[in-house]
Design a protein around this motif. Structure first.
Motif, PDB file in Angstrom:
ATOM      1  N   UNK A  12       0.600  -1.330  -0.053  1.00  0.00           N
ATOM      2  CA  UNK A  12      -0.294  -0.235  -0.406  1.00  0.00           C
ATOM      3  C   UNK A  12       1.089   1.048   0.152  1.00  0.00           C
ATOM      4  N   UNK A  13       0.180   1.485  -1.110  1.00  0.00           N
ATOM      5  CA  UNK A  13       1.343   3.002  -0.987  1.00  0.00           C
ATOM      6  C   UNK A  13       0.152   5.094  -1.123  1.00  0.00           C
ATOM      7  N   UNK A  14       0.589   5.735   0.132  1.00  0.00           N
ATOM      8  CA  UNK A  14       0.035   7.299  -0.987  1.00  0.00           C
ATOM      9  C   UNK A  14       0.174   7.968  -0.525  1.00  0.00           C
ATOM     10  N   UNK A  15       0.399   9.109  -2.118  1.00  0.00           N
ATOM     11  CA  UNK A  15       1.539  10.107  -1.324  1.00  0.00           C
ATOM     12  C   UNK A  15       0.351  11.570  -1.462  1.00  0.00           C
ATOM     13  N   UNK A  16       0.913  12.259  -0.620  1.00  0.00           N
ATOM     14  CA  UNK A  16       0.446  13.554  -0.814  1.00  0.00           C
ATOM     15  C   UNK A  16       0.838  14.979  -1.176  1.00  0.00           C
ATOM     16  N   UNK A  17       1.235  15.481  -2.627  1.00  0.00           N
ATOM     17  CA  UNK A  17       2.440  15.976  -3.263  1.00  0.00           C
ATOM     18  C   UNK A  17       2.839  15.142  -3.135  1.00  0.00           C
ATOM     19  N   UNK A  25       7.577   4.486  10.342  1.00  0.00           N
ATOM     20  CA  UNK A  25       8.773   6.027  10.626  1.00  0.00           C
ATOM     21  C   UNK A  25       8.706   5.756   9.581  1.00  0.00           C
ATOM     22  N   UNK A  26       8.185   7.277   8.762  1.00  0.00           N
ATOM     23  CA  UNK A  26       8.422   7.746   7.669  1.00  0.00           C
ATOM     24  C   UNK A  26       8.119   7.003   6.071  1.00  0.00           C
ATOM     25  N   UNK A  27       6.993   7.153   7.019  1.00  0.00           N
ATOM     26  CA  UNK A  27       6.234   5.975   6.598  1.00  0.00           C
ATOM     27  C   UNK A  27       5.863   4.497   5.442  1.00  0.00           C
ATOM     28  N   UNK A  28       7.255   4.503   5.951  1.00  0.00           N
ATOM     29  CA  UNK A  28       7.393   2.269   6.438  1.00  0.00           C
ATOM     30  C   UNK A  28       6.887   1.954   7.418  1.00  0.00           C
ATOM     31  N   UNK A  29       6.947   0.564   6.961  1.00  0.00           N
ATOM     32  CA  UNK A  29       7.026   0.173   8.857  1.00  0.00           C
ATOM     33  C   UNK A  29       8.378  -0.725   8.892  1.00  0.00           C
ATOM     34  N   UNK A  41       5.322  13.685  -0.541  1.00  0.00           N
ATOM     35  CA  UNK A  41       5.129  13.878   0.317  1.00  0.00           C
ATOM     36  C   UNK A  41       5.278  11.959   0.395  1.00  0.00           C
ATOM     37  N   UNK A  42       6.155  10.869   0.532  1.00  0.00           N
ATOM     38  CA  UNK A  42       5.266   9.490   0.967  1.00  0.00           C
ATOM     39  C   UNK A  42       4.524   9.546   2.106  1.00  0.00           C
ATOM     40  N   UNK A  43       3.607   9.623   2.226  1.00  0.00           N
ATOM     41  CA  UNK A  43       3.007   8.966   3.372  1.00  0.00           C
ATOM     42  C   UNK A  43       3.227   7.764   3.588  1.00  0.00           C
ATOM     43  N   UNK A  44       2.581   6.826   3.069  1.00  0.00           N
ATOM     44  CA  UNK A  44       2.833   5.503   3.242  1.00  0.00           C
ATOM     45  C   UNK A  44       3.579   4.707   2.040  1.00  0.00           C
ATOM     46  N   UNK A  45       4.427   4.429   2.359  1.00  0.00           N
ATOM     47  CA  UNK A  45       5.337   3.622   1.371  1.00  0.00           C
ATOM     48  C   UNK A  45       5.733   2.321   1.223  1.00  0.00           C
ATOM     49  N   UNK A  46       4.640   1.641   0.527  1.00  0.00           N
ATOM     50  CA  UNK A  46       4.442   0.515   0.176  1.00  0.00           C
ATOM     51  C   UNK A  46       4.819  -0.573   1.547  1.00  0.00           C
ATOM     52  N   UNK A  47       3.603  -0.702   2.139  1.00  0.00           N
ATOM     53  CA  UNK A  47       4.002  -0.503   3.712  1.00  0.00           C
ATOM     54  C   UNK A  47       2.331  -2.697   2.977  1.00  0.00           C
TER      55      UNK A  47
END
Ligand SMILES: Nc1ncnc2c1ncn2[C@@H]1O[C@H](COP(=O)(O)OP(=O)(O)OP(=O)(O)O)[C@@H](O)[C@H]1O
Ligand SMILES: [Mg+2]
Length: 266
Positions: free
Chosen positions: A25-30, A238-242, A32-38
């Motif tokens: 799962x990933x989600x960017x805002x502009x 942390x930083x969008x990652x698990x 920012x990688x709010x959630x990065x490949x979880x």
């Protein structure tokens, strides 16, 4: 057949059944990688604590699961089925219920009306069939029975829920999820803004519903005492990652804090 929690016990037979799986799962805002490949698995009958500093991506992650945010990429499976939840109402129907600080109750309605919101029961007679007359009596009875079973005390179940305390409102949401055989209940900072007594009651309710109904809880919290008190596993973001998944019994606060701050990376 009436929907109650009759079959929920079946899920308890296999305590390690994956009920919810998120993959990449990933989600960017502009930028920012709010959630990065979880990717994460959640099992029946467990409470998972999600911890991490402000901005770590915890709320964004659970909002994709609860239908509040659309994901940029990745997949979500509930009970083995690939799901695309477009909004929170749809998620609730599938069995994913979320308790936010500002919860999903309708303020001016009482607890029974909130329990049956969008799933109202009509009277079993011509008035119900032709004119959709609501069977308030049976809906009230079922609500009351559920609240009593869960030891949720409301002085007056006919009062609009806005008159209830924050903890009571959260309890109504959790009770509703149990009644409708919810599969996953997500709590984002459940104890925030609650008094100490109320915090304790909500956490006890969460534990008793896990034990009795086998429902999975995902609880975001900054309060490590709460997390260590009730969670079976702890996910650190942390930083969008698990950056870590630990069984609570096999870790320590020091280790979790090191993972939250990144001290272990050094
Ligand atoms: N709607 C939004 N629009 C723009 N940026 C957002 C939005 N929601 C979250 N973000 C950004 O995404 C990142 C992750 O935020 P998120 O709210 O998921 O963190 P969190 O772990 O829940 O933090 P907290 O503990 O403070 O609640 C942050 O950098 C945040 O600023
Ligand atoms: Mg948050």
């Amino acid at each position: 057949m009436e929907q109650t929690y009759a079959n929920v016990k079946d899920r308890e037979k296999d305590a390690r059944q994956v009920i919810l799986r998120v993959v990449n799962l990933s989600k960017n805002f502009g930028g920012i990688k709010a959630v990065d490949n979880v990717s994460l698995d959640f099992y029946t009958n467990e409470i998972v604590g999600i911890v991490g500093d402000n901005g770590a991506g915890k709320s964004t992650l659970i909002k994709m699961i609860s239908g509040a945010y659309e994901r940029d990429s990745g997949d979500i499976y509930l009970d083995g089925q690939h799901i695309n939840v477009e909004n929170t109402t749809e998620a609730i129907k599938l069995g994913i219920e979320t308790v936010y600080q500002n919860n999903t109750l309708v303020d001016h309605l009482d607890a029974p009306k909130n329990f049956f919101l969008g799933r109202e029961r009509v009277t079993n007679n011509i008035l119900g069939r032709l004119f959709g007359f609501l069977d308030m009596k049976s809906m009230r009875q079922d609500t009351l029975k559920t609240l009593q079973n869960l030891k949720i005390e409301l002085k007056n179940i006919n009062a609009p829920v806005k008159l209830l305390s924050g903890g009571q409102q959260q309890s109504v949401v959790v009770g509703r999820a149990a009644y409708w055989k919810g599969k996953v209940i997500i709590l984002d900072e459940p104890a925030n803004n609650l008094g100490v007594q109320e915090q304790r009651k909500v956490l006890q309710l969460v534990q008793s519903i896990r034990d009795e109904y086998g429902i999975t809880f995902i609880m975001i919290s900054h309060n490590l005492e709460h997390v260590f008190g009730i969670a079976d596993r702890i996910v650190v973001m942390r930083g969008g990652k698990v950056v870590g998944v630990k069984k609570t019994a096999e870790t320590s606060r020091n280790e979790i804090v090191s993972m939250i701050t990144g001290a272990l990376d050094i």
